[in-house]
Design a protein around this motif. Structure first.
Motif, mmCIF file in Angstrom:
data_model
loop_
_atom_site.group_PDB
_atom_site.id
_atom_site.type_symbol
_atom_site.label_atom_id
_atom_site.label_comp_id
_atom_site.label_asym_id
_atom_site.label_seq_id
_atom_site.Cartn_x
_atom_site.Cartn_y
_atom_site.Cartn_z
ATOM 1 N N MET A 1 101.649 89.716 40.542
ATOM 2 C CA MET A 1 102.328 89.245 41.800
ATOM 3 C C MET A 1 103.784 88.652 41.352
ATOM 4 S SD MET A 1 100.662 86.298 43.756
ATOM 5 C CE MET A 1 100.789 85.902 45.541
ATOM 6 N N ALA A 2 104.683 89.126 42.289
ATOM 7 C CA ALA A 2 106.125 88.613 41.946
ATOM 8 C C ALA A 2 106.264 87.407 43.114
ATOM 9 C CB ALA A 2 106.854 89.763 42.167
ATOM 10 N N THR A 3 107.065 86.568 42.483
ATOM 11 C CA THR A 3 107.547 85.465 43.324
ATOM 12 C C THR A 3 108.747 85.638 43.631
ATOM 13 O OG1 THR A 3 106.046 84.074 42.448
ATOM 14 C CG2 THR A 3 107.828 82.929 43.727
ATOM 15 N N SER A 5 112.315 83.618 44.831
ATOM 16 C CA SER A 5 112.992 82.340 45.202
ATOM 17 C C SER A 5 114.318 82.592 46.012
ATOM 18 C CB SER A 5 113.448 81.491 43.841
ATOM 19 O OG SER A 5 114.359 82.359 43.270
#
Length: 175
Positions: A1-3, A5
């Protein structure tokens, strides 16, 4: 899972520091603004309500059907059996109950009925009633074989017609 910002800035109106004197003045100004427009907004709302109610009344009255059955005291009427309408077991039974007499006219299309000397306790609306038409000749008209149809008046048949004779020959079984 990528976050991911993300940063962003939201511009707001400049806020003055609120002190006690400034707060009381702002509060009074806001109250005056609300109260000065209150009566005008009440008048506008009352106008909208009157218009809406008049339109609803017009729509409702357009949907109402005019009263077609006006019965008088002493009229003979049939009473609709509304319970029989929902039951499939009595599918071929009569949907109208014996002839009653109108005993009292109550207004708004409502009536009290009586059967001989007994007055019914329930009030009946005129939509559940229909006139009782007495027949002078209650026997059905059944045509007899060899006679004219009861729907044809014998006076309407021309007298100079020759009868048509049909002779049936038995089938030939020998061939």
């Amino acid at each position: 899972m990528a976050t991911l910002s993300i940063s962003f800035t939201v511009e707001t109106y400049p806020v003055q520091p609120i002190n006690e004197n400034n707060f009381q003045e702002m509060l009074q100004r806001r109250a005056y603004t609300l109260l000065s427009t209150l009566e005008e907004k009440r008048q506008i709302a009352a106008t909208y309500i009157e218009h809406s109610q008049a339109q609803q009344k017009e729509w409702h009255n357009d949907k109402l059907s005019p009263v077609t059955n006006e019965f008088k005291i002493g009229n003979k009427v049939f009473l609709h059996r509304t319970k029989a309408e929902k039951q499939w077991s009595g599918k071929f039974e009569n949907k109208w109950d014996r002839p009653f007499f109108i005993h009292e006219v109550l207004g708004n299309g409502s009536y009290k009925l009586r059967l001989d000397d007994k007055i019914l306790a329930k009030v009946v609306h005129g939509d559940c009633l229909k006139h009782y038409n007495f027949r002078n000749n209650p026997e059905p008209l059944i045509p007899q074989i060899g006679t004219h149809s009861p729907l044809i008046n014998p006076k309407d048949i021309p007298q100079n017609l020759e009868p048509i004779v049909v002779i049936e020959q038995p089938p030939n079984l020998n061939t």
